[in-house]
Design an enzyme around this catalytic site. Sequence first.
Site, PDB file in Angstrom:
ATOM      1  N   GLY A 194       0.813  -1.216   0.000  1.00 46.21           N
ATOM      2  CA  GLY A 194       0.000   0.000   0.000  1.00 46.21           C
ATOM      3  C   GLY A 194       0.847   1.266   0.000  1.00 46.21           C
ATOM      4  O   GLY A 194       0.527   2.243  -0.685  1.00 46.21           O
ATOM      5  N   ASP A 195       1.948   1.245   0.753  1.00 44.59           N
ATOM      6  CA  ASP A 195       2.855   2.392   0.778  1.00 44.59           C
ATOM      7  C   ASP A 195       3.481   2.598  -0.602  1.00 44.59           C
ATOM      8  O   ASP A 195       3.669   3.733  -1.052  1.00 44.59           O
ATOM      9  CB  ASP A 195       3.963   2.163   1.804  1.00 44.59           C
ATOM     10  CG  ASP A 195       3.426   1.670   3.133  1.00 44.59           C
ATOM     11  OD1 ASP A 195       2.332   2.118   3.529  1.00 44.59           O
ATOM     12  OD2 ASP A 195       4.085   0.832   3.763  1.00 44.59           O
TER      13      ASP A 195
END
Length: 301
Positions: A251-252
Amino acid sequence: MIYTVTLSPSIDYVVRFNGTMRFNITNRSDSEEFYFGGKGINVSQVLAELDLNSTAFGFIAGFTGDAIEKGIRNSRIRTDFIRLSEGFTRINIKIKSGGETEINGQGPDIPEAALEELMTKLDGIQDGDTLVLAGSIPKTCPDDVYERMLERVGNKNIMIVVDATKQLLVNSLSKHPFLIKPNRMELSEIFHKEVDGKEDVVKYAGKLQEMGARNVIVSLGRQGALLLDETGGVHTCGTLKQPVISTVGAGDSMVAGFIAGYQKTGDYGYALKLGSACGNATSFLPGLATREKIEEVLAQL
């Protein structure tokens, strides 16, 4: 300049077992790895793979804090951490044995004086810069810490990205962040409604826009991601069918790819595609996405 904030950095210690780990006996791993990170730091590291400079803010302490500061040295990442006098930066244990079990450390206490020092660093952010607030907050931080940080830069024309969950995310919406990235489960938790299907995702992403967000990416796991942009445009991007090694940091990586894609082209569709490529690339590797893997995935999406 892009600034990332990680209030609770970590060393992720990954332990792998080919068989099944058993409790109450001595287990011997088949392999181990460790990674220096925390969500904002992960964003900085993937931005560096995409040839973008960033400054990483956050708190470190003890010998583990030293290891993080040394371990993420990169010509494109400037570390500007605040060193705490007590405690040590947390270690998160990721056990891979069939499934994945995580044991996350608590990290050091963050005194009010250290928080104020961070606020002072935020004063150096200039119009045109980007500020990324990512991840959970330490238990000793006040619940409104993200709001306070956003208020501190509220008079500046900057791009704000918030990648947080539940109330942390909701409380930031009044500051009109440029981008937020909940997943489908988090949408369900925020609105107390089972969000299922594209129509539902668009509907509740729209509600987040009504609450203040400008652009909303919703992570859909194996189904990819959906972006509702600030013009009302809906964009989708799928995933590649390759073996997933780890979803930690995916997600990052998507956030980093979106920022890079938008800053380079101003095109929301391409930004989502590059973000998806970065998220996919990370999931196919034992660590974070590399430039080589990102380009490989991007060509296939």
